[in-house]
Design a protein around this motif. Structure first.
Motif, PDB file in Angstrom:
ATOM      1  N   ASP A  24       0.813  -1.211   0.000  1.00 50.54           N
ATOM      2  CA  ASP A  24       0.000   0.000   0.000  1.00 50.54           C
ATOM      3  C   ASP A  24       0.852   1.270   0.000  1.00 50.54           C
ATOM      4  OD1 ASP A  24       1.070  -0.269   2.509  1.00 50.54           O
ATOM      5  OD2 ASP A  24      -0.804   0.105   3.595  1.00 50.54           O
ATOM      6  N   GLY A  25       1.931   1.255  -0.754  1.00 52.99           N
ATOM      7  CA  GLY A  25       2.807   2.415  -0.832  1.00 52.99           C
ATOM      8  C   GLY A  25       2.130   3.591  -1.511  1.00 52.99           C
ATOM      9  N   VAL A  26       2.768   4.739  -1.453  1.00 49.38           N
ATOM     10  CA  VAL A  26       2.190   5.970  -1.986  1.00 49.38           C
ATOM     11  C   VAL A  26       1.901   5.852  -3.485  1.00 49.38           C
ATOM     12  CG1 VAL A  26       4.393   7.138  -2.418  1.00 49.38           C
ATOM     13  CG2 VAL A  26       2.363   8.495  -1.926  1.00 49.38           C
ATOM     14  N   LEU A  27       2.720   5.148  -4.241  1.00 48.50           N
ATOM     15  CA  LEU A  27       2.456   4.994  -5.678  1.00 48.50           C
ATOM     16  C   LEU A  27       1.240   4.114  -5.934  1.00 48.50           C
ATOM     17  CD1 LEU A  27       6.084   4.676  -7.097  1.00 48.50           C
ATOM     18  CD2 LEU A  27       4.568   6.665  -7.111  1.00 48.50           C
ATOM     19  N   VAL A  28       0.991   3.161  -5.068  1.00 47.27           N
ATOM     20  CA  VAL A  28      -0.211   2.328  -5.180  1.00 47.27           C
ATOM     21  C   VAL A  28      -1.433   3.162  -4.811  1.00 47.27           C
ATOM     22  CG1 VAL A  28      -1.379   0.288  -4.264  1.00 47.27           C
ATOM     23  CG2 VAL A  28       1.066   0.213  -4.742  1.00 47.27           C
ATOM     24  N   GLN A  29      -1.336   3.971  -3.760  1.00 43.88           N
ATOM     25  CA  GLN A  29      -2.445   4.817  -3.337  1.00 43.88           C
ATOM     26  C   GLN A  29      -2.824   5.830  -4.416  1.00 43.88           C
ATOM     27  OE1 GLN A  29      -1.160   6.557   0.359  1.00 43.88           O
ATOM     28  NE2 GLN A  29      -1.014   4.560   1.377  1.00 43.88           N
ATOM     29  N   ARG A  30      -1.853   6.251  -5.204  1.00 48.20           N
ATOM     30  CA  ARG A  30      -2.117   7.203  -6.290  1.00 48.20           C
ATOM     31  C   ARG A  30      -2.440   6.505  -7.612  1.00 48.20           C
ATOM     32  NH1 ARG A  30       2.902  11.367  -5.146  1.00 48.20           N
ATOM     33  NH2 ARG A  30       2.167  12.063  -3.124  1.00 48.20           N
ATOM     34  N   ASP A  31      -2.643   5.205  -7.560  1.00 45.97           N
ATOM     35  CA  ASP A  31      -2.994   4.393  -8.733  1.00 45.97           C
ATOM     36  C   ASP A  31      -1.943   4.430  -9.829  1.00 45.97           C
ATOM     37  OD1 ASP A  31      -5.363   3.535  -7.595  1.00 45.97           O
ATOM     38  OD2 ASP A  31      -6.516   5.224  -8.407  1.00 45.97           O
ATOM     39  N   LYS A  32      -0.679   4.598  -9.453  1.00 44.12           N
ATOM     40  CA  LYS A  32       0.414   4.545 -10.432  1.00 44.12           C
ATOM     41  C   LYS A  32       0.765   3.094 -10.756  1.00 44.12           C
ATOM     42  CE  LYS A  32       0.854   8.974 -10.466  1.00 44.12           C
ATOM     43  NZ  LYS A  32       0.348   9.742 -11.571  1.00 44.12           N
ATOM     44  N   PHE A  33       0.688   2.235  -9.738  1.00 42.47           N
ATOM     45  CA  PHE A  33       0.913   0.803  -9.915  1.00 42.47           C
ATOM     46  C   PHE A  33      -0.218   0.068  -9.219  1.00 42.47           C
ATOM     47  CE2 PHE A  33       5.317   2.424 -10.026  1.00 42.47           C
ATOM     48  CZ  PHE A  33       5.679   1.939 -11.264  1.00 42.47           C
ATOM     49  N   LEU A  34      -0.687  -0.967  -9.834  1.00 40.35           N
ATOM     50  CA  LEU A  34      -1.735  -1.785  -9.229  1.00 40.35           C
ATOM     51  C   LEU A  34      -1.216  -3.204  -9.044  1.00 40.35           C
ATOM     52  CD1 LEU A  34      -4.746  -0.540 -11.363  1.00 40.35           C
ATOM     53  CD2 LEU A  34      -4.048   0.242  -9.100  1.00 40.35           C
ATOM     54  N   GLY A  35      -1.705  -3.862  -8.036  1.00 42.23           N
ATOM     55  CA  GLY A  35      -1.358  -5.266  -7.827  1.00 42.23           C
ATOM     56  C   GLY A  35      -0.015  -5.489  -7.155  1.00 42.23           C
ATOM     57  N   VAL A  36       0.483  -4.515  -6.386  1.00 45.80           N
ATOM     58  CA  VAL A  36       1.727  -4.733  -5.647  1.00 45.80           C
ATOM     59  C   VAL A  36       1.403  -5.701  -4.518  1.00 45.80           C
ATOM     60  CG1 VAL A  36       3.503  -3.647  -4.232  1.00 45.80           C
ATOM     61  CG2 VAL A  36       2.635  -2.472  -6.251  1.00 45.80           C
ATOM     62  N   PRO A  37       2.146  -6.796  -4.432  1.00 44.24           N
ATOM     63  CA  PRO A  37       1.755  -7.834  -3.471  1.00 44.24           C
ATOM     64  C   PRO A  37       2.006  -7.444  -2.014  1.00 44.24           C
ATOM     65  CG  PRO A  37       3.815  -8.420  -4.537  1.00 44.24           C
ATOM     66  CD  PRO A  37       3.309  -7.175  -5.202  1.00 44.24           C
ATOM     67  N   ASN A  38       1.155  -7.978  -1.163  1.00 42.88           N
ATOM     68  CA  ASN A  38       1.313  -7.893   0.275  1.00 42.88           C
ATOM     69  C   ASN A  38       2.238  -9.040   0.673  1.00 42.88           C
ATOM     70  OD1 ASN A  38       0.960  -8.123   3.071  1.00 42.88           O
ATOM     71  ND2 ASN A  38      -1.167  -7.417   2.944  1.00 42.88           N
ATOM     72  N   TYR A  39       3.227  -8.788   1.487  1.00 37.71           N
ATOM     73  CA  TYR A  39       4.206  -9.824   1.821  1.00 37.71           C
ATOM     74  C   TYR A  39       3.571 -11.027   2.506  1.00 37.71           C
ATOM     75  CZ  TYR A  39       7.848  -6.410   0.749  1.00 37.71           C
ATOM     76  OH  TYR A  39       8.656  -5.503   0.121  1.00 37.71           O
ATOM     77  N   LYS A  40       2.478 -10.831   3.241  1.00 35.47           N
ATOM     78  CA  LYS A  40       1.889 -11.980   3.938  1.00 35.47           C
ATOM     79  C   LYS A  40       1.088 -12.887   3.004  1.00 35.47           C
ATOM     80  CE  LYS A  40      -2.445  -9.966   5.496  1.00 35.47           C
ATOM     81  NZ  LYS A  40      -3.279  -9.651   6.632  1.00 35.47           N
ATOM     82  N   ASP A  41       0.723 -12.377   1.820  1.00 34.24           N
ATOM     83  CA  ASP A  41      -0.063 -13.171   0.872  1.00 34.24           C
ATOM     84  C   ASP A  41       0.784 -14.062  -0.025  1.00 34.24           C
ATOM     85  OD1 ASP A  41      -2.270 -11.894   1.865  1.00 34.24           O
ATOM     86  OD2 ASP A  41      -2.367 -10.405   0.253  1.00 34.24           O
ATOM     87  N   ARG A  42       2.069 -13.946   0.050  1.00 30.59           N
ATOM     88  CA  ARG A  42       2.960 -14.674  -0.855  1.00 30.59           C
ATOM     89  C   ARG A  42       3.764 -15.715  -0.104  1.00 30.59           C
ATOM     90  NH1 ARG A  42       3.598 -12.692  -6.413  1.00 30.59           N
ATOM     91  NH2 ARG A  42       1.901 -11.223  -6.513  1.00 30.59           N
ATOM     92  N   GLU A  43       4.053 -16.797  -0.783  1.00 30.78           N
ATOM     93  CA  GLU A  43       4.985 -17.800  -0.260  1.00 30.78           C
ATOM     94  C   GLU A  43       6.384 -17.368  -0.690  1.00 30.78           C
ATOM     95  OE1 GLU A  43       4.631 -20.444   1.737  1.00 30.78           O
ATOM     96  OE2 GLU A  43       2.554 -19.816   1.981  1.00 30.78           O
ATOM     97  N   ILE A  44       7.018 -16.595   0.154  1.00 35.23           N
ATOM     98  CA  ILE A  44       8.343 -16.092  -0.188  1.00 35.23           C
ATOM     99  C   ILE A  44       9.367 -16.602   0.806  1.00 35.23           C
ATOM    100  CG2 ILE A  44       7.562 -14.042  -1.421  1.00 35.23           C
ATOM    101  CD1 ILE A  44       8.011 -12.399   1.089  1.00 35.23           C
ATOM    102  N   THR A  45      10.581 -16.735   0.315  1.00 32.72           N
ATOM    103  CA  THR A  45      11.712 -17.137   1.149  1.00 32.72           C
ATOM    104  C   THR A  45      12.805 -16.098   0.967  1.00 32.72           C
ATOM    105  OG1 THR A  45      12.809 -18.394  -0.597  1.00 32.72           O
ATOM    106  CG2 THR A  45      11.180 -19.588   0.741  1.00 32.72           C
ATOM    107  N   GLU A  46      13.859 -16.236   1.750  1.00 36.78           N
ATOM    108  CA  GLU A  46      14.960 -15.286   1.578  1.00 36.78           C
ATOM    109  C   GLU A  46      15.556 -15.394   0.175  1.00 36.78           C
ATOM    110  OE1 GLU A  46      17.791 -16.052   4.654  1.00 36.78           O
ATOM    111  OE2 GLU A  46      18.023 -18.137   4.107  1.00 36.78           O
TER     112      GLU A  46
END
Length: 187
Positions: free
Chosen positions: A123-145
């Protein structure tokens, strides 16, 4: 005493006349050139032919196996298979400590916060201003280091590579900080 002044005047007048005479003369005849290559150097096109190299080309590739100063080799190719392999195998070589986490936060605040947000919720400022859509939330992804570092290194989907902005250690420090954010989001 008078003769000395006359000799001095004559010497100055002769020096002046000789310096003026150098301005006139045959300009069509060039002076002697002791190093003609320095006077008339040959300019080669960047991607053109050059007889000074064994392969005949001006642009030379680095020697096989060499690494540019300040760079660290990265073993995972920019492919889906490379991402999957890095996700499973790649491990952070840095110790988790306050210095690394602090610098990771600093780099995150510079390069990542504008899209991913302060807490990594996408939910960064660029997402809030609709510059980029679909930036993932870290808790929604299966990510590793390994996957975090891979994406910083090569980029993925809409995110571009940040390898040129961050040193090898800074990439791992940001990875460490993103993992900390993800842990806090999952609570």
């Amino acid at each position: 005493m008078i003769k000395m002044k006359n000799i001095l005047k004559i010497t100055i007048a002769l020096a002046f006349l000789m310096s003026l005479s150098s301005c006139w003369g045959d300009k069509t005849k060039p002076n002697y050139q002791y190093m003609p290559d320095m006077y008339k150097s040959v300019g080669y096109d960047t991607y053109g032919q050059n007889p000074n190299y064994a392969n005949g080309m001006t642009s030379q590739l680095p020697v096989d196996g060499t690494i540019a100063r300040g760079q660290v080799p990265y073993d995972y190719p920019n492919t889906n298979e490379g991402y999957d392999t890095a996700k499973l195998e790649s491990k952070n070589p840095l110790d988790v400590n306050e210095v690394n986490l602090s610098n990771g936060k600093k780099m995150y605040d510079i390069y990542c916060i504008s899209c991913h947000g302060k807490a990594g919720a996408g939910d960064g400022v660029l997402v809030q201003r609709d510059k980029f859509l679909g930036v993932p939330n870290y808790k929604d992804r299966e990510i590793t280091e390994g996957s975090i570092h891979y994406v910083i290194m090569h980029g993925r989907n809409m995110m571009g590579s940040h390898a040129s902005q961050l040193t090898a250690d800074e990439r791992w420090q940001v990875t460490m900080y993103v993992q900390q954010l993800r842990t806090e989001l999952l609570k």
